[in-house]
Design an enzyme around this catalytic site. Sequence first.
Site, PDB file in Angstrom:
ATOM      1  N   ASP A  55      12.548  34.655   8.548  1.00 53.43           N
ATOM      2  CA  ASP A  55      11.724  35.467   9.195  1.00 53.43           C
ATOM      3  C   ASP A  55      11.387  34.308  10.367  1.00 53.43           C
ATOM      4  OD1 ASP A  55      10.716  31.842   8.802  1.00 53.43           O
ATOM      5  OD2 ASP A  55       8.782  32.101   8.070  1.00 53.43           O
ATOM      6  N   GLU A 194      16.113  21.237   7.218  1.00 57.49           N
ATOM      7  CA  GLU A 194      16.141  21.997   8.891  1.00 57.49           C
ATOM      8  C   GLU A 194      15.648  20.440   9.905  1.00 57.49           C
ATOM      9  OE1 GLU A 194      14.533  25.314   9.956  1.00 57.49           O
ATOM     10  OE2 GLU A 194      14.223  25.142  12.025  1.00 57.49           O
TER      11      GLU A 194
HETATM   12  O1  KIV Z   1      14.237  31.853   9.147  1.00 57.43           O
HETATM   13  C1  KIV Z   1      15.074  31.565   9.605  1.00 57.43           C
HETATM   14  O2  KIV Z   1      15.835  31.701  10.308  1.00 57.43           O
HETATM   15  C2  KIV Z   1      14.966  30.102   8.714  1.00 57.43           C
HETATM   16  C3  KIV Z   1      16.700  29.163   8.803  1.00 57.43           C
HETATM   17  C4  KIV Z   1      16.734  28.792  10.205  1.00 57.43           C
HETATM   18  C5  KIV Z   1      16.885  28.334   7.908  1.00 57.43           C
HETATM   19  O3  KIV Z   1      14.497  29.611   8.308  1.00 57.43           O
END
Ligand code: KIV
Length: 293
Positions: A55, A194
């Site tokens: 997202d 993260e």
């Molecule tokens: O939305 C995204 O790109 C993510 C990644 C950073 C893991 O959730």
Amino acid sequence: MSTRPTLPANRRPITIPGLFEMKRTGRPIVMVTAYDYPSARAAEAADVDMVLVGDSGAMTVLGYPSTVEVSTDEMLMLTKATRRGVEHALLVADLPFGSYEVSDEQAIATAVRFVKEAGADAVKLERGDPSSISRARAIVGAGVPVVGHVGLTPQSATSLGGYRAQGRSAESALRIASGAIGLQEAGCFSIVFEAVPSALTVELMAQMTVPIIGIGAGPATDGQVLVFHDLLGIREGLGARFVKRYASLQDEMAAGVSAYADDVRTGRYPGPQHGYSIEEPELEAFREALAAS
Ligand code: KIV
């Protein structure tokens, strides 16, 4: 010299058991985000193992200020475009904010749409609190594989105090640990960590039996994920501390469009080689017919 990677001819689609085998044997899992056909093709050409329609696309390709604005229909459209370009990697789609929080039933219904309508192999949801764990268990129970996501979870950045590393106090680290273990017990086949301290990841890895993909979580995870636009420099500014930049495509794109604009304005484009020809008799016949009409 071509920099295109040489891909093995007998590549097989990446499966969930295959990811567990990579964890077991210590072969690092490579994940990257993609949001459309060209980014999916770039990921395929690089032979990555997992593609995430994150997202983060809300910001990288749709221009929203954060991830919370993106709708399910927009994420479905990005996932469908990415699906058309992904052949071998396991395709995971992010469930957008607001599409799974209300109830387990809502979460199942949204997850099923990503599989049925957009062709995702799995979905990802954020946070390791009891309600997210319940949603993960419900979606897995409905037959859709789920990736969890703990640490800095951008959908809840406001409550986390902004886009900042998590797990830097014992209390916050314990919350991350209980979320990760809860998601694993709920049946998530993989979890993203993260922006957590590398030393915390080392401690947590001892408890994790599913493949763990890190982003700003140090080298101890089973794999890494980066946002396509961050690693290729398709953005203004440098981005988070954990980003390693491999190209500066935003600058190259701007330079390319500027050169084109300059050529148009100075008459250098189009040249004769960019046009189509017509035989002289046909042109003459056209002129006569036009004059007679
Ligand atoms: O939305 C995204 O790109 C993510 C990644 C950073 C893991 O959730």
